[in-house]
Design a protein around this motif. Structure first.
Motif, PDB file in Angstrom:
ATOM      1  N   UNK A  31       0.754  -1.374   0.030  1.00  0.00           N
ATOM      2  CA  UNK A  31       0.085   0.049   0.017  1.00  0.00           C
ATOM      3  C   UNK A  31       0.824   1.065  -0.077  1.00  0.00           C
ATOM      4  N   UNK A  32       1.918   1.113   0.818  1.00  0.00           N
ATOM      5  CA  UNK A  32       2.812   2.358   0.563  1.00  0.00           C
ATOM      6  C   UNK A  32       3.313   2.711  -0.658  1.00  0.00           C
ATOM      7  N   UNK A  33       3.831   1.679  -1.494  1.00  0.00           N
ATOM      8  CA  UNK A  33       4.294   1.534  -2.712  1.00  0.00           C
ATOM      9  C   UNK A  33       3.374   2.305  -3.563  1.00  0.00           C
ATOM     10  N   UNK A  34       2.182   2.192  -3.745  1.00  0.00           N
ATOM     11  CA  UNK A  34       0.954   2.401  -4.543  1.00  0.00           C
ATOM     12  C   UNK A  34       0.560   3.921  -4.138  1.00  0.00           C
ATOM     13  N   UNK A  35       0.663   4.269  -2.886  1.00  0.00           N
ATOM     14  CA  UNK A  35      -0.040   5.589  -2.583  1.00  0.00           C
ATOM     15  C   UNK A  35       0.849   6.490  -1.935  1.00  0.00           C
ATOM     16  N   UNK A  36       2.055   5.895  -1.628  1.00  0.00           N
ATOM     17  CA  UNK A  36       2.940   6.943  -0.905  1.00  0.00           C
ATOM     18  C   UNK A  36       3.018   6.655   0.662  1.00  0.00           C
ATOM     19  N   UNK A  37       2.079   6.161   1.072  1.00  0.00           N
ATOM     20  CA  UNK A  37       2.257   5.622   2.684  1.00  0.00           C
ATOM     21  C   UNK A  37       1.250   4.307   2.871  1.00  0.00           C
TER      22      UNK A  37
END
Length: 195
Positions: free
Chosen positions: A185-191
């Motif tokens: 989820x961090x990879x896709x949205x930044x966090x």
């Protein structure tokens, strides 16, 4: 075959990244992230692949991530459900056969297979193949009533429960899956997003 579950058993846990409604319509991709751990305490590494949202490539990408990684001492594959990137359905038997590793599916809620089948019928021309994969999956085994379920391929459910116990540090979700969720989820949205 796993005879005894050791505290430092090497497990790879996979989860996918979040995606938007527009990316689903356009059949874009999302990340599939795998975290390799010794039990619940030591992160050994990570792998990633891209999968098509609502596609049919998740099984081959899982196989590729496991077989073509430098991590050759894996003992178990853990999945957070059997669908990734929307309705990209994992063929659990093929995953087990091709990797020669047992597979444990861990879910917090009992899936509504009838609702899934209706959605597949409505939105996919190949719905029969996708529904067949869902039906071929082993039955759910209730670990904690109403809170945690699992499916096991290539091992007894009792062994799978022991592996889930050994790889869980806090809460209900094993660490490899919890960390894969955070990273994807961090990879896709930044966090990272809440579990």
């Amino acid at each position: 075959m796993i005879r005894k579950v050791k505290p430092e058993i090497r497990v790879i846990g996979f989860d996918d990244g979040t995606f938007s409604f527009s990316s689903r319509i356009e059949r874009q991709g999302t990340v599939l992230f795998g975290v390799i751990m010794k039990g619940s305490k030591e992160v050994v590494g990570a792998v990633s692949r891209w999968i098509t949202i609502d596609g049919t490539d998740v099984t081959e990408k899982l196989i590729d991530a496991v077989l073509n990684s430098r991590f050759k001492d894996l003992r178990v594959i853990m999945l957070k459900g059997v669908t990734y990137g929307g309705f990209n359905v994992v063929d659990l038997n093929t995953l087990h056969q091709e990797t020669q590793l047992p597979v444990i599916v861990v879910v917090r809620k009992r899936p509504d297979l009838k609702a899934m089948e209706l959605a597949l019928r409505k939105h996919f021309s190949d719905w029969k193949e996708r529904v067949e994969l869902l039906r071929k999956a082993p039955p759910l085994f209730e670990v904690i009533p109403g809170k945690l379920y699992l499916q096991a391929v290539g091992m007894k459910p009792e062994t799978a429960v022991e592996i889930v116990r050994v790889t869980t540090r806090t809460g209900l979700i094993p660490e490899p899956l919890r960390l894969a969720h955070i990273m994807a989820s961090a990879f896709m949205t930044g966090e990272s997003k809440r579990e």
